[in-house]
Write an enzyme that holds these catalytic residues in place. Structure first.
Site, PDB file in Angstrom:
ATOM      1  N   LYS A 115     -32.807  30.986  55.715  1.00  0.00           N
ATOM      2  CA  LYS A 115     -31.781  30.459  56.925  1.00  0.00           C
ATOM      3  C   LYS A 115     -30.801  29.203  55.313  1.00  0.00           C
ATOM      4  O   LYS A 115     -29.741  29.044  55.031  1.00  0.00           O
ATOM      5  CB  LYS A 115     -32.142  29.737  57.873  1.00  0.00           C
ATOM      6  CG  LYS A 115     -32.738  30.419  58.851  1.00  0.00           C
ATOM      7  CD  LYS A 115     -31.206  31.768  59.325  1.00  0.00           C
ATOM      8  CE  LYS A 115     -31.435  32.731  60.328  1.00  0.00           C
ATOM      9  NZ  LYS A 115     -30.065  33.368  60.747  1.00  0.00           N
ATOM     10  N   LYS A 198     -34.940  47.926  58.660  1.00  0.00           N
ATOM     11  CA  LYS A 198     -34.523  48.098  60.092  1.00  0.00           C
ATOM     12  C   LYS A 198     -32.887  48.038  60.303  1.00  0.00           C
ATOM     13  O   LYS A 198     -32.322  47.704  60.089  1.00  0.00           O
ATOM     14  CB  LYS A 198     -35.576  47.342  60.967  1.00  0.00           C
ATOM     15  CG  LYS A 198     -36.578  47.581  60.858  1.00  0.00           C
ATOM     16  CD  LYS A 198     -37.340  46.475  61.437  1.00  0.00           C
ATOM     17  CE  LYS A 198     -36.886  45.107  61.696  1.00  0.00           C
ATOM     18  NZ  LYS A 198     -38.246  44.017  62.808  1.00  0.00           N
ATOM     19  N   LYS A 201     -28.559  43.458  64.239  1.00  0.00           N
ATOM     20  CA  LYS A 201     -27.834  43.648  64.786  1.00  0.00           C
ATOM     21  C   LYS A 201     -26.462  42.642  63.769  1.00  0.00           C
ATOM     22  O   LYS A 201     -25.265  42.475  64.110  1.00  0.00           O
ATOM     23  CB  LYS A 201     -27.773  42.026  65.824  1.00  0.00           C
ATOM     24  CG  LYS A 201     -29.064  42.487  67.280  1.00  0.00           C
ATOM     25  CD  LYS A 201     -28.625  41.658  68.363  1.00  0.00           C
ATOM     26  CE  LYS A 201     -29.879  40.979  67.770  1.00  0.00           C
ATOM     27  NZ  LYS A 201     -30.338  39.724  68.986  1.00  0.00           N
TER      28      LYS A 201
END
Length: 334
Positions: A115, A198, A201
């Site tokens: 992050k 993967k 979203k």
């Protein structure tokens, strides 16, 4: 005398849209768990605040996540469905657990480091203490099992550490939660772009099949999915082709799957035909979930009723935990 069911806890952030990977990697297992365990499933809206979502978007997203989970098969009569911020006891235990968390260990968490790289202008304290809040989500309900993927293993280990530290310092209260999944039911669905990651979203929209996708969008995405130039007899399938076969196993008839496996092995596979077939089978699978979720999203009275009832159940259990924690710490003056 009936045996009390073990407690399971899991949450999902209200960011982005639920996709095929979420369904087969998590929700399908939740549907099975709701028959065997005392399940607490929540929408992690406090966690999403670290990225400062628009308030209007946040409300819409929370409702949508609830609707999609119910439409996928979670039964509010069998599980406790709630929103994280409806349980103020979580916030108090979070404060208490922060006194048992250390800067050095929090700064080393891989997701925190990621992050910091991704959003260097928004390295807020919530990001640093994210693992503490995640641990408290689990410990407040005294869960013994947590369905997690490999990428969340460290967070669960931290929850175990916090349970140990509290129990050692103040007295036994928290069970040490264990990772749980149905070993025969693990599914990892890759992105359709053939790059090996993967479904996500937050990644390329065309590489992910969402539970909210319309029929034509599903067909379009699968037609553009990466494949190989052709079957090579005796050679292993490329990962991109194997991924489509694995997806096909989830939504297509077994004889359809076998037909394309045999065609690949014989070097006669026609990827256009395969992707068209998969598109139609995927439409049949997703359409009922999508339409049910749409209907539920429009019924905000029902969703708020589910949220309220879930909050009452979750708070009752959380309040008992917090009361015992306060007593053990010495924060009981009356």
């Amino acid at each position: 005398m009936a045996t009390e069911k073990e407690i399971v806890v899991s949450g999902i952030r209200p960011t982005g849209y639920l996709h095929l990977g979420n369904y087969f990697g998590a929700i399908r297992n939740y549907i099975r768990m709701q028959e065997e365990f005392n399940c607490y499933f929540f929408v992690a809206d406090w966690h999403s605040l670290t990225t400062h979502p628009n308030p209007k978007d946040l409300q819409t997203n929370v409702m949508r996540v609830l609707a999609e989970n119910i439409a996928s098969g979670l039964d509010p009569e069998k599980v406790t469905l709630y929103v994280q911020s409806d349980i103020p006891e979580i916030a108090e235990l979070y404060l208490l657990m922060n006194t048992l968390a250390y800067m050095g260990e929090l700064e080393k968490v891989p997701t925190f480091k990621d992050k910091v790289r991704q959003q260097p202008d928004n390295v807020n304290a919530g990001l640093l203490t994210y693992p503490v809040l995640m641990s408290v989500d689990i410990l407040i309900q005294r869960a013994v099992k947590v369905p997690v993927g490999k990428d969340q293993g460290q967070h669960l280990e931290m929850a175990r550490n916090f349970a140990q530290r509290f129990n050692s310092r103040y007295g036994e209260l928290f069970p040490e939660p264990e990772a749980f999944n149905y070993g025969d039911n693990l599914v990892r669905i890759l992105s359709l772009d053939g790059k090996g990651g993967k479904m996500s979203k937050s990644e390329n929209e065309m590489s992910t099949i969402y539970l909210s996708d319309e029929d034509d969008k599903i067909r379009q995405k699968l037609k553009k999915a990466q494949t190989a130039s052709g079957g090579v007899p005796g050679e292993p399938m490329p990962e991109s082709v194997q991924n489509l076969i694995e997806i096909m196993k989830l939504v297509s008839a077994p004889d359809t799957v076998q037909f394309y496996i045999d065609a690949y092995n014989a070097g006669t596979i026609r990827y256009g035909d395969m992707k068209t077939q998969l598109g139609e089978d995927m439409v049949k699978f997703i359409a009922p979930i999508r339409e049910r979720a749409k209907s539920l999203q429009q019924d905000t009275t029902y969703l708020r009723k589910i949220m309220k009832e879930g909050a009452e159940k979750a708070r009752a259990n959380a309040a008992q935990t917090l009361q015992q924690a306060r007593k053990l710490i010495g924060l009981n003056y009356y």
